[in-house]
Write an enzyme that holds these catalytic residues in place. Structure first.
Site, mmCIF file in Angstrom:
data_model
loop_
_atom_site.group_PDB
_atom_site.id
_atom_site.type_symbol
_atom_site.label_atom_id
_atom_site.label_comp_id
_atom_site.label_asym_id
_atom_site.label_seq_id
_atom_site.Cartn_x
_atom_site.Cartn_y
_atom_site.Cartn_z
ATOM 1 N N GLU A 136 0.827 -1.208 0.000
ATOM 2 C CA GLU A 136 0.000 0.000 0.000
ATOM 3 C C GLU A 136 0.863 1.261 0.000
ATOM 4 O O GLU A 136 1.632 1.473 0.941
ATOM 5 C CB GLU A 136 -0.913 0.018 1.231
ATOM 6 C CG GLU A 136 -1.763 1.277 1.324
ATOM 7 C CD GLU A 136 -2.555 1.369 2.618
ATOM 8 O OE1 GLU A 136 -3.511 2.168 2.657
ATOM 9 O OE2 GLU A 136 -2.210 0.663 3.584
ATOM 10 N N GLU A 140 -11.912 2.950 6.053
ATOM 11 C CA GLU A 140 -10.788 3.183 6.969
ATOM 12 C C GLU A 140 -10.699 4.685 7.230
ATOM 13 O O GLU A 140 -9.864 5.387 6.676
ATOM 14 C CB GLU A 140 -9.475 2.650 6.389
ATOM 15 C CG GLU A 140 -8.357 2.637 7.416
ATOM 16 C CD GLU A 140 -7.017 2.235 6.823
ATOM 17 O OE1 GLU A 140 -6.269 1.507 7.492
ATOM 18 O OE2 GLU A 140 -6.707 2.662 5.687
#
Length: 256
Positions: free
Chosen positions: A137, A234
């Site tokens: 990520e 998130e």
């Protein structure tokens, strides 16, 4: 209809992981994901996932020491990095989690790249036997200054260098809007290598119905592209998690 996963690193963070999973089910989420579940016995997590019918989409490798954000791109820390990878794979296998985010850490340069690639090869080999996907990520340089991976082009280069079918990109729209923008084209072009997508408002990292990203457009785009995996919510609630869920209720057609 678009599906959503509750990231329990941010949502219901005041609860235990087990109770957070129950809260996510009650709120109408389709799945859950977490950051570092290792203090919770995996059997407890497996039991509550069976109880709720939710799936755990993913978890992270540990950060390392204080003020670190992963180990896998740090030359000289290979043993620690691989112990963290082994720990994550064992936990993911025990709870049937689908993905592991292997955190790179604060590093730069050719040696760091080679170290990251070698550790990812190790991770992909170990995860393959259990059908687990390894994710990397990119993080933005405001929240994580000095992090090894900051853009999707670099992530794509690494994925191609490793060449493992179970290595994918975790595309966090919050980080990528800050670093790159042009989300519609990038999501479309990168979709073949994307393993998971996360969402939050920009720039405050609040609920996805706040800030500068038109998520309703992205939900429609992803549906049209055939992407059906739950999107990871998130974000940081400004108050309680329950008070932040109007966006989810609106999408699911539920009054609050």
């Amino acid at each position: 209809m678009t599906k959503f996963s509750a990231n329990l690193g941010f949502l219901w963070s005041e609860l235990s992981l087990v109770d957070g999973i129950r809260a996510a089910k009650l709120a109408g989420f389709d799945a859950v994901e977490c950051h570092w579940p290792y203090e919770t016995p995996p059997q407890d997590v497996a039991d509550v996932l069976e109880e709720t019918g939710l799936v755990m989409l993913g978890l992270n490798t540990v950060c390392g020491g204080e003020n670190e954000k992963g180990l896998s791109a740090l030359p000289g820390r290979e043993q620690e990095a691989r112990e963290a990878i082994d720990q994550a794979i064992a936990y993911a296998r025990a709870i049937d989690a689908k993905n592991i985010h292997v955190m790179a850490g604060f590093a730069s340069g050719v040696e760091a790249q080679a170290t990251f690639i070698e550790n990812l090869e190790y991770a992909c080999m170990g995860a393959k036997k259990s059908g687990i996907t390894i994710l990397i990520e990119p993080l933005n340089h405001y929240d994580a200054p000095g992090y090894f991976l900051t853009n999707s082009s670099h992530a794509k280069e690494i994925i191609e260098s490793v060449g493992a079918p179970n290595l994918k990109l975790m595309y966090d729209c919050y980080h990528m809007q800050i670093m790159e923008g042009d989300l519609s084209r990038r999501l479309t072009n990168l979709l073949p290598i994307i393993g998971h997508i996360q969402i939050a408002g920009v720039p405050e990292r609040g609920p996805p119905d706040s800030g500068e990203i038109a998520y309703t457009h992205l939900y429609k785009l992803l549906n049209n592209l055939g992407y059906s995996t739950p999107l990871g919510a998130e974000y940081r609630p400004l108050g309680s998690t329950e008070e932040s869920l109007d966006w989810l209720a609106a999408i699911k057609g539920k009054a609050r």
